[in-house]
Design a protein around this motif. Structure first.
Motif, PDB file in Angstrom:
ATOM      1  N   PRO A 222       0.820  -1.216   0.000  1.00  0.00           N
ATOM      2  CA  PRO A 222       0.000   0.000   0.000  1.00  0.00           C
ATOM      3  C   PRO A 222       0.854   1.266   0.000  1.00  0.00           C
ATOM      4  CG  PRO A 222      -0.004  -1.046   2.171  1.00  0.00           C
ATOM      5  CD  PRO A 222       0.666  -1.987   1.238  1.00  0.00           C
ATOM      6  N   PHE A 223       2.158   1.099   0.213  1.00  0.00           N
ATOM      7  CA  PHE A 223       3.067   2.240   0.290  1.00  0.00           C
ATOM      8  C   PHE A 223       3.917   2.382  -0.980  1.00  0.00           C
ATOM      9  CE2 PHE A 223       2.973   0.216   4.644  1.00  0.00           C
ATOM     10  CZ  PHE A 223       1.915   0.982   5.107  1.00  0.00           C
ATOM     11  N   GLU A 224       3.477   1.724  -2.048  1.00  0.00           N
ATOM     12  CA  GLU A 224       4.292   1.643  -3.263  1.00  0.00           C
ATOM     13  C   GLU A 224       4.715   3.018  -3.783  1.00  0.00           C
ATOM     14  OE1 GLU A 224       6.442  -0.848  -5.570  1.00  0.00           O
ATOM     15  OE2 GLU A 224       5.079  -1.385  -3.945  1.00  0.00           O
ATOM     16  N   ASP A 225       3.822   4.010  -3.699  1.00  0.00           N
ATOM     17  CA  ASP A 225       4.110   5.335  -4.252  1.00  0.00           C
ATOM     18  C   ASP A 225       5.043   6.177  -3.393  1.00  0.00           C
ATOM     19  OD1 ASP A 225       2.525   4.771  -6.377  1.00  0.00           O
ATOM     20  OD2 ASP A 225       0.767   5.867  -5.651  1.00  0.00           O
ATOM     21  N   ILE A 226       5.272   5.773  -2.145  1.00  0.00           N
ATOM     22  CA  ILE A 226       6.051   6.647  -1.251  1.00  0.00           C
ATOM     23  C   ILE A 226       7.252   5.963  -0.611  1.00  0.00           C
ATOM     24  CG2 ILE A 226       3.973   7.972  -0.701  1.00  0.00           C
ATOM     25  CD1 ILE A 226       4.071   6.657   2.126  1.00  0.00           C
ATOM     26  N   ARG A 227       7.360   4.649  -0.726  1.00  0.00           N
ATOM     27  CA  ARG A 227       8.339   3.906   0.072  1.00  0.00           C
ATOM     28  C   ARG A 227       9.764   4.031  -0.464  1.00  0.00           C
ATOM     29  NH1 ARG A 227      10.181  -0.523  -2.507  1.00  0.00           N
ATOM     30  NH2 ARG A 227       8.928  -1.408  -4.205  1.00  0.00           N
TER      31      ARG A 227
ATOM     32  N   THR B 223      13.161   8.330   6.600  1.00  0.00           N
ATOM     33  CA  THR B 223      13.071   9.782   6.716  1.00  0.00           C
ATOM     34  C   THR B 223      12.056  10.373   5.754  1.00  0.00           C
ATOM     35  OG1 THR B 223      15.403   9.888   7.369  1.00  0.00           O
ATOM     36  CG2 THR B 223      14.431  11.909   6.498  1.00  0.00           C
ATOM     37  N   ALA B 224      11.235  11.287   6.262  1.00  0.00           N
ATOM     38  CA  ALA B 224      10.243  11.965   5.431  1.00  0.00           C
ATOM     39  C   ALA B 224      10.903  13.044   4.581  1.00  0.00           C
ATOM     40  CB  ALA B 224       9.173  12.592   6.320  1.00  0.00           C
ATOM     41  N   ILE B 225      10.544  13.089   3.293  1.00  0.00           N
ATOM     42  CA  ILE B 225      11.049  14.129   2.395  1.00  0.00           C
ATOM     43  C   ILE B 225       9.939  14.533   1.438  1.00  0.00           C
ATOM     44  CG2 ILE B 225      11.967  12.453   0.716  1.00  0.00           C
ATOM     45  CD1 ILE B 225      14.293  14.420   0.232  1.00  0.00           C
TER      46      ILE B 225
ATOM     47  N   PHE C 165      11.167   8.267   2.605  1.00  0.00           N
ATOM     48  CA  PHE C 165       9.822   8.078   2.073  1.00  0.00           C
ATOM     49  C   PHE C 165       9.256   9.453   1.754  1.00  0.00           C
ATOM     50  CE2 PHE C 165       9.247   8.532   6.626  1.00  0.00           C
ATOM     51  CZ  PHE C 165       8.077   9.253   6.793  1.00  0.00           C
ATOM     52  N   THR C 166       8.445   9.528   0.708  1.00  0.00           N
ATOM     53  CA  THR C 166       8.019  10.832   0.202  1.00  0.00           C
ATOM     54  C   THR C 166       6.684  11.273   0.792  1.00  0.00           C
ATOM     55  OG1 THR C 166       7.079   9.742  -1.749  1.00  0.00           O
ATOM     56  CG2 THR C 166       9.272  10.684  -1.973  1.00  0.00           C
ATOM     57  N   ILE C 167       6.640  12.559   1.095  1.00  0.00           N
ATOM     58  CA  ILE C 167       5.399  13.232   1.501  1.00  0.00           C
ATOM     59  C   ILE C 167       4.899  14.002   0.289  1.00  0.00           C
ATOM     60  CG2 ILE C 167       4.348  14.893   3.068  1.00  0.00           C
ATOM     61  CD1 ILE C 167       5.438  12.623   4.642  1.00  0.00           C
TER      62      ILE C 167
ATOM     63  N   LEU D 196      -5.276  14.881  -0.667  1.00  0.00           N
ATOM     64  CA  LEU D 196      -4.362  15.124   0.450  1.00  0.00           C
ATOM     65  C   LEU D 196      -4.744  14.272   1.653  1.00  0.00           C
ATOM     66  CD1 LEU D 196      -2.029  16.719   1.700  1.00  0.00           C
ATOM     67  CD2 LEU D 196      -3.691  18.480   2.349  1.00  0.00           C
ATOM     68  N   LEU D 197      -6.054  14.149   1.909  1.00  0.00           N
ATOM     69  CA  LEU D 197      -6.523  13.331   3.022  1.00  0.00           C
ATOM     70  C   LEU D 197      -6.106  11.875   2.832  1.00  0.00           C
ATOM     71  CD1 LEU D 197      -8.196  12.970   5.614  1.00  0.00           C
ATOM     72  CD2 LEU D 197     -10.221  12.669   4.155  1.00  0.00           C
ATOM     73  N   GLU D 198      -6.322  11.336   1.631  1.00  0.00           N
ATOM     74  CA  GLU D 198      -5.965   9.946   1.358  1.00  0.00           C
ATOM     75  C   GLU D 198      -4.452   9.740   1.438  1.00  0.00           C
ATOM     76  OE1 GLU D 198      -8.095   7.401   1.128  1.00  0.00           O
ATOM     77  OE2 GLU D 198      -9.545   8.966   1.661  1.00  0.00           O
ATOM     78  N   SER D 199      -3.708  10.700   0.913  1.00  0.00           N
ATOM     79  CA  SER D 199      -2.254  10.609   0.966  1.00  0.00           C
ATOM     80  C   SER D 199      -1.757  10.646   2.409  1.00  0.00           C
ATOM     81  CB  SER D 199      -1.640  11.761   0.169  1.00  0.00           C
ATOM     82  OG  SER D 199      -0.233  11.757   0.275  1.00  0.00           O
ATOM     83  N   SER D 200      -2.387  11.481   3.232  1.00  0.00           N
ATOM     84  CA  SER D 200      -1.995  11.587   4.643  1.00  0.00           C
ATOM     85  C   SER D 200      -2.254  10.275   5.377  1.00  0.00           C
ATOM     86  CB  SER D 200      -2.756  12.728   5.320  1.00  0.00           C
ATOM     87  OG  SER D 200      -2.408  13.972   4.758  1.00  0.00           O
ATOM     88  N   LYS D 201      -3.347   9.609   5.036  1.00  0.00           N
ATOM     89  CA  LYS D 201      -3.650   8.319   5.662  1.00  0.00           C
ATOM     90  C   LYS D 201      -2.583   7.284   5.317  1.00  0.00           C
ATOM     91  CE  LYS D 201      -8.712   8.816   5.809  1.00  0.00           C
ATOM     92  NZ  LYS D 201      -9.997   8.335   5.223  1.00  0.00           N
ATOM     93  N   VAL D 202      -2.144   7.280   4.057  1.00  0.00           N
ATOM     94  CA  VAL D 202      -1.105   6.326   3.629  1.00  0.00           C
ATOM     95  C   VAL D 202       0.209   6.632   4.345  1.00  0.00           C
ATOM     96  CG1 VAL D 202       0.288   5.536   1.672  1.00  0.00           C
ATOM     97  CG2 VAL D 202      -2.172   5.894   1.394  1.00  0.00           C
ATOM     98  N   THR D 203       0.549   7.924   4.427  1.00  0.00           N
ATOM     99  CA  THR D 203       1.787   8.320   5.109  1.00  0.00           C
ATOM    100  C   THR D 203       1.747   7.916   6.571  1.00  0.00           C
ATOM    101  OG1 THR D 203       2.031  10.217   3.624  1.00  0.00           O
ATOM    102  CG2 THR D 203       3.293  10.264   5.677  1.00  0.00           C
TER     103      THR D 203
END
Length: 380
Positions: free
Chosen positions: A3-8, A121-123, A143-145, A154-161
């Motif tokens: 589920p984190f494929e886009d940010i991991r 680390t968040a970037i 991992f990307t923010i 933004l809400l959905e992205s925040s949940k994944v993060t």
């Protein structure tokens, strides 16, 4: 699929293939020639092609690069508080944020030197739009923010993060670094935004947020540079803010700032690790039942700890005295240090523009006022 494929970050199994894709990139060559000035390209390329994990890549290439940056553009890094951390424990490090790359690079180098595991680390994704930078970021466990999304996305992205952070901390036992606010602090006012805490809490799954935050082992981090290598570059945005104007970044502004942050003069640097905040967070839960006020109380708690751990340098005291036209902190610096600061100040700022003068000096002076105010609140 994760589920984190886009940010991991990359998995270790992906690192070698990622290296093969960037091994001939001119930016990688420039980095490695800087890091290993006496070695041939064949030397570092062969070493890199035998790298099969993020940890190997960080230890063999990123750590030496950080040491070379410190050697070339600073008078050294000092640290405090790392002895509070346990080797097999994960922590949520919430940090003030001044430099795009160095804050986290220096922090992870310090963790490594203290025998501790490096963080994920968040970037912001705005910093890794170029394919090479994206690969390099993922190879250093970032991992990307996602930035600039419409409200629903933004809400959905925040949940994944939030779920990614929870998974790293509680399932993988991997510490996480995140800034106390979106983006870097440019005016010297280090302030934790409630929105960051609310995003982190989204993965709590109906759990009491006090109990959830305690499970994350929140530790505040304070990083301070004697000279901000990007201080002059921050001026256009600070002036726009002072004039209540909307500031629009240039096309390559983030990248230019990134390079200047790495190679610009910083003089001395200090990183302080604060205490785990579990006990104080539990007290907030006992004293306050309203969730919104709990978030604010936790934000204030993180702020106090970051401010109290922030090392003030002669530049901070000099700027304060220049800004307020007095000699309140004259004992905290020498005349030579003042002359050097004023020379840098005159070189980078239009001294005929009162707003520019005030904005530049406040960038360095605000931490003095904020620490003084924070300590007064504790005493009172």
């Amino acid at each position: 699929m994760s589920p984190f494929e886009d940010i991991r970050p990359f998995y270790d199994t992906e690192v070698n293939d990622a290296i093969k894709e960037i091994i001939h990139h001119p930016m990688l060559k420039a980095m490695m020639n800087f890091t290993f000035p006496d070695a041939s390209d064949e030397y570092w390329k062969d070493l890199m092609l035998h790298c099969h994990s993020i940890r190997d890549f960080q230890i063999n290439f990123i750590y030496p690069a950080v040491q070379k940056v410190l050697e070339k553009s600073s008078e050294g890094l000092s640290t405090s508080g790392f002895d509070k951390l346990e080797k097999n424990q994960s922590y949520l490090f919430i940090s003030n944020h001044r430099d795009i790359i160095l804050d986290t690079s220096l922090f992870n180098a310090s963790l490594y030197e203290n025998g501790l595991s490096m963080t994920t680390t968040a970037i912001g994704d705005n910093l890794v739009k170029k394919p090479f930078l994206n690969s390099l970021s993922r190879m250093t466990r970032n991992f990307t923010i996602k930035r600039g999304l419409p409200a629903r996305e933004l809400l959905e992205s925040s949940k994944v993060t939030s779920a990614f952070i929870k998974n790293a901390l509680l399932r993988e036992n991997r510490s996480v670094w995140i800034a106390q606010r979106e983006g870097r602090t440019k005016d010297g006012n280090d302030e934790t935004h409630k929105g960051v805490l609310k995003m982190i809490s989204m993965a709590s799954e109906e759990e009491n947020i006090i109990d959830y935050f305690k499970s994350l082992n929140i530790v505040p981090i304070s990083i301070s540079y004697e000279y901000d290598p990007t201080d002059v570059l921050k001026m256009p945005e600070l002036l726009a803010k002072a004039k209540s104007e909307i500031y629009v970044k240039g096309e390559n502004e983030d990248f230019f700032t990134l390079l200047n942050g790495i190679m610009g003069q910083k003089k001395r640097i200090h990183i302080h690790v604060g205490n785990i905040l579990n006990e104080e967070i539990e007290n907030i839960g006992a004293e306050e039942s309203n969730p919104n006020r709990q978030f604010q109380a936790i934000a204030d708690l993180v702020d106090r700890n970051i401010l109290s751990g922030y090392k003030l340098w002669p530049t901070n005291y000099i700027a304060h005295d220049l800004l307020f036209g007095d000699n309140e902190y004259q004992s905290m610096y020498t005349e030579h240090e003042k002359e050097v600061f004023e020379k840098r100040f005159r070189k980078g700022v239009d001294t005929n523009d009162p707003m520019a003068v005030k904005s530049f000096l406040a960038m360095y002076a605000n931490p003095v006022n904020n620490q003084k105010r924070g300590l007064k609140e504790i005493i009172d």
